[in-house]
Design a protein around this motif. Sequence first.
Motif, mmCIF file in Angstrom:
data_model
loop_
_atom_site.group_PDB
_atom_site.id
_atom_site.type_symbol
_atom_site.label_atom_id
_atom_site.label_comp_id
_atom_site.label_asym_id
_atom_site.label_seq_id
_atom_site.Cartn_x
_atom_site.Cartn_y
_atom_site.Cartn_z
ATOM 1 N N HIS A 48 0.812 -1.219 0.000
ATOM 2 C CA HIS A 48 0.000 0.000 0.000
ATOM 3 C C HIS A 48 0.846 1.270 0.000
ATOM 4 O O HIS A 48 0.336 2.357 -0.289
ATOM 5 C CB HIS A 48 -0.926 0.022 1.222
ATOM 6 C CG HIS A 48 -1.957 -1.053 1.218
ATOM 7 N ND1 HIS A 48 -2.038 -2.025 2.187
ATOM 8 C CD2 HIS A 48 -2.947 -1.338 0.330
ATOM 9 C CE1 HIS A 48 -3.034 -2.846 1.917
ATOM 10 N NE2 HIS A 48 -3.595 -2.458 0.795
ATOM 11 N N ARG A 76 3.533 3.544 -1.545
ATOM 12 C CA ARG A 76 4.307 3.895 -2.730
ATOM 13 C C ARG A 76 5.032 5.205 -2.440
ATOM 14 O O ARG A 76 4.675 5.925 -1.525
ATOM 15 C CB ARG A 76 3.386 4.063 -3.945
ATOM 16 C CG ARG A 76 2.634 2.791 -4.320
ATOM 17 C CD ARG A 76 1.801 3.005 -5.561
ATOM 18 N NE ARG A 76 0.649 3.865 -5.322
ATOM 19 C CZ ARG A 76 -0.018 4.497 -6.271
ATOM 20 N NH1 ARG A 76 0.384 4.413 -7.526
ATOM 21 N NH2 ARG A 76 -1.060 5.245 -5.979
ATOM 22 N N LYS A 100 2.809 8.412 -1.883
ATOM 23 C CA LYS A 100 1.381 8.147 -1.709
ATOM 24 C C LYS A 100 1.164 6.839 -0.963
ATOM 25 O O LYS A 100 1.901 5.876 -1.155
ATOM 26 C CB LYS A 100 0.682 8.079 -3.072
ATOM 27 C CG LYS A 100 -0.823 7.832 -2.988
ATOM 28 C CD LYS A 100 -1.452 7.849 -4.369
ATOM 29 C CE LYS A 100 -2.933 7.492 -4.329
ATOM 30 N NZ LYS A 100 -3.734 8.415 -3.519
ATOM 31 N N ASP A 138 -1.880 4.075 -0.553
ATOM 32 C CA ASP A 138 -3.193 3.647 -1.045
ATOM 33 C C ASP A 138 -4.036 3.185 0.143
ATOM 34 O O ASP A 138 -3.653 2.258 0.863
ATOM 35 C CB ASP A 138 -3.044 2.498 -2.042
ATOM 36 C CG ASP A 138 -2.354 2.932 -3.325
ATOM 37 O OD1 ASP A 138 -2.592 4.074 -3.757
ATOM 38 O OD2 ASP A 138 -1.580 2.140 -3.883
ATOM 39 N N THR A 139 -5.184 3.802 0.331
ATOM 40 C CA THR A 139 -6.019 3.473 1.489
ATOM 41 C C THR A 139 -7.396 2.944 1.098
ATOM 42 O O THR A 139 -8.265 2.788 1.954
ATOM 43 C CB THR A 139 -6.188 4.715 2.389
ATOM 44 O OG1 THR A 139 -6.748 5.794 1.608
ATOM 45 C CG2 THR A 139 -4.859 5.160 2.966
ATOM 46 N N ASP A 140 -7.604 2.640 -0.167
ATOM 47 C CA ASP A 140 -8.896 2.111 -0.614
ATOM 48 C C ASP A 140 -8.945 0.593 -0.430
ATOM 49 O O ASP A 140 -7.962 -0.106 -0.679
ATOM 50 C CB ASP A 140 -9.138 2.443 -2.093
ATOM 51 C CG ASP A 140 -9.288 3.936 -2.334
ATOM 52 O OD1 ASP A 140 -9.721 4.634 -1.400
ATOM 53 O OD2 ASP A 140 -8.957 4.398 -3.440
ATOM 54 N N GLU A 148 -4.755 10.242 3.613
ATOM 55 C CA GLU A 148 -6.153 10.096 3.206
ATOM 56 C C GLU A 148 -6.839 8.915 3.878
ATOM 57 O O GLU A 148 -7.750 8.313 3.319
ATOM 58 C CB GLU A 148 -6.228 9.944 1.684
ATOM 59 C CG GLU A 148 -5.664 11.147 0.939
ATOM 60 C CD GLU A 148 -5.614 10.939 -0.559
ATOM 61 O OE1 GLU A 148 -5.906 9.808 -1.003
ATOM 62 O OE2 GLU A 148 -5.290 11.893 -1.279
ATOM 63 N N SER A 156 -3.547 -9.083 -8.590
ATOM 64 C CA SER A 156 -2.390 -8.334 -9.076
ATOM 65 C C SER A 156 -1.483 -9.162 -9.972
ATOM 66 O O SER A 156 -0.576 -8.624 -10.590
ATOM 67 C CB SER A 156 -1.575 -7.804 -7.894
ATOM 68 O OG SER A 156 -1.104 -8.871 -7.102
#
Length: 451
Positions: free
Chosen positions: A61, A63, A66, A68-70, A108, A377
């Motif tokens: 998650h 990167r 950033k 990713d929190t979805d 986020e 993935s």
Amino acid sequence: MGKYQGYEKYKASGVEWLGEIPEHWKRSVFRYYFDIQLGKMLQNEPQSENDEEISYLKAIHVRWDKVDTDNLPKMWASPRDKKKYQVKNGDLLISEGGEVGRTALLKELQEDSIIQNALHRVRPLSQSSVEYLNYLMRHIADTGWFDILCNKSTIAHLTSEKLGALALPLPPLDEQEKIARFLDHKTKQIDELIAKKESLIEKLDEKRTALISHAVTKGLEPNVPMKDSGIEWLGEIPEHWEVKRVKFLIQNLQQGSSPLASNIPAQPDELGVLKLSAISRGNFIRHENKALKQTDNLINSLSLKHGDVLLTRGNTPKLVGDACVVPQDEPNLLISDLIYRIRVKAPVILPSFLGKFLITPQARSEIEADARGSSGSMVKVSQRHILDWLITVPPKSEQQKIIDYLNQKTSEIDQPKAKIQKAIELLKEYRTALITNAVTGKIDVRQVPIP
């Protein structure tokens, strides 16, 4: 760096990757200024009646720039663990494994979450800024120091002990904050320029794909009689063309191997094994390979010849089945386990025609329908499916005319694309240099106005 001035006085830092730092900066150690918390080991089942499921973040998650929190996964955790490993917006997350040291600020997060033990959570103690540290970690990674620190010849781990002992340059807190604000502003400007240029490349790629797709499925003559192919995703084709399965067009379909290899490209006189990135939207990228540490007599069966069609066996759903044609003999390069090598029946089809067809949207519909995998993935295509794929087959002479036409027309697209790509590379290099010079004190940004 051009308009930015350096500081008046410098001193030796005593740190190998750092060099000199401004005289008033400190050389300190990570653990004295930042709190480090490694995440929780994955818990798939409750261990007490008080355990509850909670969302968690793992290394994938995080990167650069950033998190990713979805659609976060969940694990079981006790109330004590939830408190100990909890993360919140403003925390800095650092990868413990994989690409060690990969860092990003959490901004986020919308739900209560914890971290798995492939991540460190970092918070400031006193006189320290995680925003400044975020940029500093990017610079340290670019120097390759984490690879040395974590002995990347084996499985790399940036343990809490190694991270805590990491030497850091530390300006006064207000200066750390000013450096971070300066870099936030400048990198945003650079990233916006890069995004605009990448949008231009996307448009050129779409134009290129449409050109190839029309030529290999409809031909070059606008008034030629057409017939229904009988295939929904293909539609009408020229009346004198055929549609055949791959198994009738090729003489050999060979899967590669995964020999022991290093992380650096092979020298011209060395043997190398291709990476998946060697195959990119119809292009063969020779330098995307890894030098072999052993050969095991693989060279005779897995090396490359002019006209070999390469196909990725495994990748993400959007990239699996990507194809290209080898432009010249490459006796020192071998196909890897995740790459197929196809050799065609020369009297029936040109390698370049097959290679072009395989990157069309029509072919992608076949490829993505046949891709299989338990992970979203990573999926794979089997030899059985490939042999059953349907390909348009014009007469051999017409195939050559189509390829000659496409070579000319795609060249007219590729030339401006190459210039844009070069401009993007220069912007990225400038971005990296700006971060390096700011966080190591090579430039003084204290008086630089920020809107």
